[in-house]
Design a protein around this motif. Structure first.
Motif, PDB file in Angstrom:
ATOM      1  N   LEU A   1      32.546  42.336  46.623  1.00  0.00           N
ATOM      2  CA  LEU A   1      32.778  40.890  46.599  1.00  0.00           C
ATOM      3  C   LEU A   1      32.627  40.333  45.193  1.00  0.00           C
ATOM      4  O   LEU A   1      33.323  39.386  44.803  1.00  0.00           O
ATOM      5  N   GLN A   2      31.725  40.906  44.418  1.00  0.00           N
ATOM      6  CA  GLN A   2      31.578  40.490  43.025  1.00  0.00           C
ATOM      7  C   GLN A   2      32.854  40.779  42.241  1.00  0.00           C
ATOM      8  O   GLN A   2      33.324  39.952  41.453  1.00  0.00           O
ATOM      9  N   ARG A   3      33.436  41.950  42.489  1.00  0.00           N
ATOM     10  CA  ARG A   3      34.692  42.298  41.821  1.00  0.00           C
ATOM     11  C   ARG A   3      35.828  41.402  42.308  1.00  0.00           C
ATOM     12  O   ARG A   3      36.701  41.015  41.514  1.00  0.00           O
ATOM     13  N   LYS A   4      35.819  41.076  43.589  1.00  0.00           N
ATOM     14  CA  LYS A   4      36.859  40.193  44.128  1.00  0.00           C
ATOM     15  C   LYS A   4      36.782  38.820  43.474  1.00  0.00           C
ATOM     16  O   LYS A   4      37.813  38.230  43.100  1.00  0.00           O
ATOM     17  N   ALA A   5      35.563  38.310  43.325  1.00  0.00           N
ATOM     18  CA  ALA A   5      35.395  37.010  42.679  1.00  0.00           C
ATOM     19  C   ALA A   5      35.872  37.057  41.230  1.00  0.00           C
ATOM     20  O   ALA A   5      36.531  36.124  40.745  1.00  0.00           O
ATOM     21  N   ALA A   6      35.577  38.144  40.527  1.00  0.00           N
ATOM     22  CA  ALA A   6      36.026  38.275  39.139  1.00  0.00           C
ATOM     23  C   ALA A   6      37.549  38.330  39.068  1.00  0.00           C
ATOM     24  O   ALA A   6      38.163  37.739  38.166  1.00  0.00           O
ATOM     25  N   ARG A   7      38.161  39.022  40.018  1.00  0.00           N
ATOM     26  CA  ARG A   7      39.623  39.104  40.040  1.00  0.00           C
ATOM     27  C   ARG A   7      40.241  37.734  40.292  1.00  0.00           C
ATOM     28  O   ARG A   7      41.228  37.358  39.650  1.00  0.00           O
ATOM     29  N   LEU A   8      39.661  36.983  41.206  1.00  0.00           N
ATOM     30  CA  LEU A   8      40.174  35.644  41.506  1.00  0.00           C
ATOM     31  C   LEU A   8      40.010  34.706  40.312  1.00  0.00           C
ATOM     32  O   LEU A   8      40.862  33.858  40.055  1.00  0.00           O
ATOM     33  N   ARG A   9      38.927  34.849  39.577  1.00  0.00           N
ATOM     34  CA  ARG A   9      38.745  34.004  38.388  1.00  0.00           C
ATOM     35  C   ARG A   9      39.834  34.286  37.360  1.00  0.00           C
ATOM     36  O   ARG A   9      40.368  33.373  36.734  1.00  0.00           O
ATOM     37  N   ARG A  10      40.156  35.566  37.202  1.00  0.00           N
ATOM     38  CA  ARG A  10      41.176  35.923  36.214  1.00  0.00           C
ATOM     39  C   ARG A  10      42.568  35.464  36.641  1.00  0.00           C
ATOM     40  O   ARG A  10      43.353  34.978  35.820  1.00  0.00           O
ATOM     41  N   THR A  11      42.886  35.628  37.925  1.00  0.00           N
ATOM     42  CA  THR A  11      44.254  35.344  38.382  1.00  0.00           C
ATOM     43  C   THR A  11      44.505  33.871  38.635  1.00  0.00           C
ATOM     44  O   THR A  11      45.649  33.411  38.583  1.00  0.00           O
ATOM     45  N   THR A  12      43.457  33.108  38.934  1.00  0.00           N
ATOM     46  CA  THR A  12      43.655  31.694  39.274  1.00  0.00           C
ATOM     47  C   THR A  12      43.150  30.748  38.201  1.00  0.00           C
ATOM     48  O   THR A  12      43.505  29.567  38.217  1.00  0.00           O
TER      49      THR A  12
END
Length: 551
Positions: free
Chosen positions: A294-305
């Protein structure tokens, strides 16, 4: 406050509520009631409502409003979803990124690979026992001194779990890989050492590194499987754990008896099989720890959005060294010093596991007295392995036809004590096996006694119980268990020779059987609603684990 948006006028985006964690109110603010610590608490068992043993909310995913309440889930792109308090969770309970939702084949492939990697560690712990006569002659020391090669390896298992479990709950389960690589290098140094000091020192640090998969893989299985199915997966894992040290004496004796190979090849073989398992783990085994994913998912969402306010619960964890020491590194120690249930269950498992390593020194003596060669005297360990496999089958039958229906009948969860009946059955066969081993006049009878030592029934049930009780913090629970059983496995081989020489085989086995009888009572008391821990406080209460984070 809940919000909704419209994507190109097609449908409303459903708001996803995150679920408060222990120590928070409904708005995820610190509540007045602090989160409970992982000690023991008194719970009125008459009010049991089937919620014990349920998984941490981070692993389950949020509930969806709207369509989900009508029996269907509304799939909303994570990039445009409104996350409550900007905390990223699973998209739904069926989120394919959640390891529990991976395909059946993929999860069991990971179980096999992780089991093999763990088996390499336990194989290495026992294979040196066969090299004790050869190394004592090579280095000009007594066999008692060279038996430290086995004991020091197991003593390395004592501090190792405290470190690896803590790191896995901060950085994920793949922290297993670096220490296993170091273990492989240290084992190669052991194989090439020309001094007894080098052999013993490298064996200790190799054991410390090799404890990583033994400690962490139990947590990986908790990541991959719901409570209902976890017992079946643990059968295969436990057979790998118990199979390693049972096969090791046979392989080691064959290698040491060969003039073309010699004792050093006990270590070279360990390096080879560990290298193969490690390469497979690096290439195939992904991260499985939900908070890290989930930490990685949040980081991915920060980068993409570009929504830099998004984060996971794991991002809020204090990663300072002081916090690591106080909350993570000491958690297993707190469990085995403050929780009487952990002490009893882990103590029982530790004694049984230590007996396996005591047998490495005792069984050759028992059968070599009958004129058997070193290799022939190692063959009775096949009976121990067959007994472990039989125990695995019995555990599998219990998990599929007793435990799983019980979970289905109680709303998808069960109390941890429902894992204990196989342990109770093992508590009957374990001492019986030692009485037969000690007093049977024939070699065949003694081999039958080894078969009935039923190590796996007790070992796996204890591990199942701890994982069900802790779930997200299962690595720390397994670390506490590994800490105690490794200390036992390191100490008991040192007393094997004096025990048999001073008491004789019949009386030594009788002593071990009687200790096994005494240790069999706590699981029975825990399974019954009114355990003796609870009776000390209130006849209507019993102590029970809390699957919560430390303070």
């Amino acid at each position: 406050m809940s919000t909704s948006r419209t994507l190109q006028g097609s449908y409303p985006l459903q708001h996803v509520d995150s679920i408060p964690l222990p120590g928070e109110d409904e708005n995820h603010n610190p509540s007045d009631t602090p989160a409970p610590t992982p000690g023991v608490s008194r719970v009125n068992t008459s009010n049991f409502n089937g919620n014990e043993g349920k998984l941490h909310d981070l692993e389950k995913g949020p509930e969806l409003h709207g369509g989900a309440s009508l029996g269907r889930e509304v799939t909303v792109p994570a990039e445009v979803r409104e996350w409550k308090d900007n905390i990223v969770l699973w998209d739904s309970k069926t989120d394919p990124e959640n390891p529990k939702n991976w395909s059946f084949g993929r999860r069991y492939m990971l179980v096999i690979i992780l089991g093999v990697l763990t088996g390499c560690s336990t194989f290495a712990s026992a294979v040196f026992a066969s090299a004790i006569p050869a190394t004592s002659e090579k280095f000009g020391v007594s066999q008692e001194v060279m038996s430290l090669g086995t004991s020091l390896f197991m003593f390395g298992y004592v501090p190792g779990p405290l470190l690896w479990a803590s790191l896995s709950e901060l950085y994920g389960r793949r922290v297993t890989i670096p220490p296993m690589f170091i273990f492989m290098c240290l084992t190669a140094i052991t194989a090439t050492s020309d001094r007894v000091e080098g052999v013993l020192i490298t064996r200790f640090f190799a054991g410390m590194c090799a404890s990583a998969p033994v400690t962490i893989v139990g947590g990986s299985l908790a990541d991959l499987f719901e409570q209902r199915d976890r017992g079946t997966a643990l059968v295969f894992y436990a057979i790998a754990v118990m199979g390693g040290p049972n096969i090791a004496p046979i392989v080691g004796s064959a290698v040491c008896s060969s003039k073309a190979l010699g004792w050093r090849w006990t270590q070279y073989i360990t390096v080879i099989i560990t290298g193969l398992a490690l390469v497979l783990s690096v290439l195939v085994v992904p991260e499985t720890y939900a908070p890290v994913l989930l930490q990685r998912k949040a980081a991915r969402l920060r980068r993409t959005t570009g929504r830099w306010e998004l984060h996971s619960k794991h991002d809020t964890v204090d990663f300072t060294f002081q916090s690591f020491i106080e909350k993570n590194l000491t958690l297993p120690l707190r469990l085995i010093t403050q929780n009487p249930v952990v002490i009893c269950v882990s103590g029982y498992v530790s004694f049984v596991y230590g007996i396996l390593y005591l047998l490495f020194g005792a069984v050759p003596v028992v059968f070599q007295e009958r004129g058997w060669t070193q290799f022939q005297a190692s063959l009775p360990f096949i009976a121990v392995l067959l007994g472990a496999c039989t125990g695995g089958v019995l555990n599998l039958i219990y998990s599929r036809y007793v435990f799983a229906p019980h979970v289905d009948a109680h709303g998808g969860s069960a109390r941890p004590e429902m894992r204990l009946p196989p342990m109770i059955a093992g508590g009957i066969f374990f001492p019986l096996g030692f009485f037969v081993l000690g007093w049977s006049p024939s070699a065949g009878g003694k081999i039958v006694g080894l078969y009935f030592t039923s190590l796996l029934l007790i070992f796996q049930s204890g591990l199942n119980y701890l994982i069900d009780a802790f779930t997200v913090w299962s690595a720390s629970a397994a670390a506490a268990n590994t800490f105690l059983r490794s200390a036992s496995a390191g100490a008991l081989p040192l007393v094997a020779g004096p025990l048999i020489n001073n008491l004789g085989v019949p009386h030594a086995c009788t002593l071990l059987g009687c200790i096994g009888v005494l240790l069999a009572f706590p699981p029975i008391a825990l399974y019954c609603e009114h355990s003796f821990f609870g009776i000390l406080n209130s006849p209507a209460d019993s102590f029970r684990f809390q699957s919560t984070a430390p303070n």
